[in-house]
Design an enzyme around this catalytic site. Sequence first.
Site, PDB file in Angstrom:
ATOM      1  N   LYS A   1       0.978  -1.337  -0.118  1.00 61.77           N
ATOM      2  CA  LYS A   1       0.157  -0.056  -0.054  1.00 61.77           C
ATOM      3  C   LYS A   1       0.998   1.137   0.002  1.00 61.77           C
ATOM      4  O   LYS A   1       2.000   1.057   0.385  1.00 61.77           O
ATOM      5  CB  LYS A   1      -0.975  -0.024   1.224  1.00 61.77           C
ATOM      6  CG  LYS A   1      -2.071   0.914   1.319  1.00 61.77           C
ATOM      7  CD  LYS A   1      -3.439   0.149   0.207  1.00 61.77           C
ATOM      8  CE  LYS A   1      -4.362   1.098   0.040  1.00 61.77           C
ATOM      9  NZ  LYS A   1      -5.551   0.465  -0.447  1.00 61.77           N
TER      10      LYS A   1
ATOM     11  N   ASP B   1      -6.770   4.321  -4.851  1.00 64.16           N
ATOM     12  CA  ASP B   1      -7.608   4.227  -3.681  1.00 64.16           C
ATOM     13  C   ASP B   1      -8.372   5.672  -3.262  1.00 64.16           C
ATOM     14  O   ASP B   1      -8.381   6.299  -4.133  1.00 64.16           O
ATOM     15  CB  ASP B   1      -6.604   3.939  -2.125  1.00 64.16           C
ATOM     16  CG  ASP B   1      -7.433   3.465  -1.192  1.00 64.16           C
ATOM     17  OD1 ASP B   1      -8.058   2.223  -1.126  1.00 64.16           O
ATOM     18  OD2 ASP B   1      -7.320   4.335  -0.221  1.00 64.16           O
TER      19      ASP B   1
HETATM   20  P1  NDP Z   1     -12.931   8.003  -3.363  1.00 64.74           P
HETATM   21  O1  NDP Z   1     -11.890   8.806  -3.236  1.00 64.74           O
HETATM   22  O2  NDP Z   1     -13.403   7.781  -4.874  1.00 64.74           O
HETATM   23  O3  NDP Z   1     -14.125   8.274  -2.476  1.00 64.74           O
HETATM   24  C1  NDP Z   1     -14.153   8.279  -1.148  1.00 64.74           C
HETATM   25  C2  NDP Z   1     -15.389   8.645  -0.505  1.00 64.74           C
HETATM   26  O4  NDP Z   1     -15.342   8.463   0.815  1.00 64.74           O
HETATM   27  C3  NDP Z   1     -15.855  10.140  -0.657  1.00 64.74           C
HETATM   28  O5  NDP Z   1     -17.043  10.093  -0.789  1.00 64.74           O
HETATM   29  C4  NDP Z   1     -15.133  10.825   0.484  1.00 64.74           C
HETATM   30  O6  NDP Z   1     -15.953  12.076   0.726  1.00 64.74           O
HETATM   31  C5  NDP Z   1     -15.456   9.835   1.558  1.00 64.74           C
HETATM   32  N1  NDP Z   1     -14.581  10.005   2.784  1.00 64.74           N
HETATM   33  C6  NDP Z   1     -12.991  10.059   2.467  1.00 64.74           C
HETATM   34  N2  NDP Z   1     -12.590  10.221   3.998  1.00 64.74           N
HETATM   35  C7  NDP Z   1     -13.638  10.395   4.686  1.00 64.74           C
HETATM   36  C8  NDP Z   1     -13.907  10.998   5.981  1.00 64.74           C
HETATM   37  N3  NDP Z   1     -12.739  10.966   6.723  1.00 64.74           N
HETATM   38  N4  NDP Z   1     -15.057  10.981   6.418  1.00 64.74           N
HETATM   39  C9  NDP Z   1     -16.095  10.585   5.774  1.00 64.74           C
HETATM   40  N5  NDP Z   1     -16.093  10.364   4.372  1.00 64.74           N
HETATM   41  C10 NDP Z   1     -14.966  10.331   3.730  1.00 64.74           C
HETATM   42  O7  NDP Z   1     -12.233   6.749  -2.769  1.00 64.74           O
HETATM   43  P2  NDP Z   1     -12.664   5.022  -2.964  1.00 64.74           P
HETATM   44  O8  NDP Z   1     -14.279   4.976  -3.265  1.00 64.74           O
HETATM   45  O9  NDP Z   1     -11.779   4.461  -3.944  1.00 64.74           O
HETATM   46  O10 NDP Z   1     -12.315   4.578  -1.723  1.00 64.74           O
HETATM   47  C11 NDP Z   1     -13.290   4.381  -0.699  1.00 64.74           C
HETATM   48  C12 NDP Z   1     -12.938   3.032   0.420  1.00 64.74           C
HETATM   49  O11 NDP Z   1     -12.970   1.914  -0.157  1.00 64.74           O
HETATM   50  C13 NDP Z   1     -11.573   3.328   0.968  1.00 64.74           C
HETATM   51  O12 NDP Z   1     -11.631   2.885   2.474  1.00 64.74           O
HETATM   52  C14 NDP Z   1     -10.606   2.374   0.224  1.00 64.74           C
HETATM   53  O13 NDP Z   1      -9.619   2.114   1.177  1.00 64.74           O
HETATM   54  C15 NDP Z   1     -11.641   1.345  -0.025  1.00 64.74           C
HETATM   55  N6  NDP Z   1     -11.276   0.440  -1.411  1.00 64.74           N
HETATM   56  C16 NDP Z   1     -11.342   1.022  -2.450  1.00 64.74           C
HETATM   57  C17 NDP Z   1     -10.669   0.214  -3.489  1.00 64.74           C
HETATM   58  C18 NDP Z   1     -10.977   0.693  -4.961  1.00 64.74           C
HETATM   59  O14 NDP Z   1     -10.843  -0.063  -5.844  1.00 64.74           O
HETATM   60  N7  NDP Z   1     -11.220   2.023  -5.066  1.00 64.74           N
HETATM   61  C19 NDP Z   1     -10.464  -1.021  -3.199  1.00 64.74           C
HETATM   62  C20 NDP Z   1     -10.749  -1.557  -2.062  1.00 64.74           C
HETATM   63  C21 NDP Z   1     -11.209  -1.142  -0.883  1.00 64.74           C
HETATM   64  P3  NDP Z   1     -14.946  13.581   0.473  1.00 64.74           P
HETATM   65  O15 NDP Z   1     -14.954  13.919  -0.821  1.00 64.74           O
HETATM   66  O16 NDP Z   1     -15.603  14.509   1.353  1.00 64.74           O
HETATM   67  O17 NDP Z   1     -13.569  13.231   1.091  1.00 64.74           O
END
Ligand code: NDP
Length: 446
Positions: free
Chosen positions: A126, A166
């Site tokens: 990571k 991510d």
């Molecule tokens: P994105 O950046 O596309 O989206 C993240 C989302 O989560 C946004 O809506 C963001 O809101 C919100 N968010 C981030 N930090 C916070 C916080 N501290 N409190 C509340 N909301 C928050 O990321 P992903 O969708 O790719 O990833 C989301 C999760 O899924 C993560 O935990 C990641 O590790 C996990 N994941 C992702 C994978 C992938 O293929 N992308 C694979 C496996 C797991 P805002 O815009 O306001 O920050």
Amino acid sequence: MEKIVSQFLEQVNSHNQNEPEFMQAVTEVAETVIPFIVQHDIYYGQNILLRMVEPERVISFRVAWIDDKEEIQVNRGYRIEMNSAIGPYKGGLRFHPSVNLSILKFLAFEQIFKNSLTTLPMGGGKGGSDFDPKGKSDTEVMRFCQSFMTELFRHIGPNRDIPAGDIGVGSREIGYLFGQYKRLKNEFTGVLTGKGVSWGGSLIRPEATGYGVVYFAKQMLLHQNESLEGKTIVISGSGNVAQFAAEKAIHLGGKVLTLSDSSGYIYDPEGIDAEKLAYVMELKNVKRDRIHNYVSKYPKASFHKGKTPWEVPCKIALPCATQNELHENDAALLVKNGCICVSEGANMPSTPEAIHLFTKNKILFAPGKASNAGGVAVSGLEMAQNSLRYSWSREEVDQRLQNIMNDIHKSCVKYGTEGDHVNYVKGANIAGFVKIADAMLAQGVV
Ligand code: NDP
């Protein structure tokens, strides 16, 4: 047994002080895997878990870049190369101001188990930076990515370490990172996954994590003779994982009620349908705007500032935003309101207390390392297609994804069944552990 577990955790903690997220991830694994190790002579006395919690390599570096006002900015970049027993290091890059060593080590540790569960030959890694892409111009993001890759490129490669996206790293960032890698190495190789389809990416990769989360929920429900059809669904986040979890849930007949970002959540009592979701995707991915603007377009929906969506009654909850976003009181509310299934899209979104409550109430609970493994699984398929210099059709990749999610479910059932209930946390941890432990034993003390 409790004494053995707590002695182990004390020892790990003494080497990893001030790393609460990392210790949280290690504790969850230790509590389920150590009793298994003690019962199995081939693993007992080999200190395998102690070796697994120590990263093979931690790289930390300066990322200096120039913003649009011509001021010099400095961020910190990282890559954690956690475990390569079953394949090259594989795991995403996160760009978010909260990024630190503890968060990346927890993610890298979870990634080892997740990648093992996919049955594909990928080790765990990571990386990322405390850089915040929010509010930055495209040019600033490009300059940052180029500077980040100018150091990272010497540590990665298609047979060594293959990063992906991510939080904060989507197709735009992967494009800039790949462009700089290609320039520095003077070669076109599958060194990153999540690439655009016209330059080596796989169909279904953007959808894979979210789709996989829903496929896993479908399997858990099926195991209890239940289905997704007509069920109310609460989703947190509105990024990549949340969007495609919503898309698949709608496609399978679920009624999606919420989406969120770090400012709050929107609740649409009529349900977010395919057309409304297309609007969300435009809002978030093209305009890079906030979720509260959904309400201006769909006034029957409401925005709940500063709140998380777990207070909305639902049958299924899909936490898809970030770590520790679902607390004990949220879990209590979900249980009280009749929730029967929680499938984690984010990594470690539920706190240990919340998980305990779900388990106590026999809620179908899938930990992220099992239910969100679809993303890295299709990244593995992207690597395979890159090696073959060939691309599979949408249907073929989707079918492989479904097969992998079904197989992960079966592994969890195999190792996690306790009477009439499946403990998916235990199942995922032990199933993931066995494959890596066998490889580590075969490869000697390295
Ligand atoms: P994105 O950046 O596309 O989206 C993240 C989302 O989560 C946004 O809506 C963001 O809101 C919100 N968010 C981030 N930090 C916070 C916080 N501290 N409190 C509340 N909301 C928050 O990321 P992903 O969708 O790719 O990833 C989301 C999760 O899924 C993560 O935990 C990641 O590790 C996990 N994941 C992702 C994978 C992938 O293929 N992308 C694979 C496996 C797991 P805002 O815009 O306001 O920050």
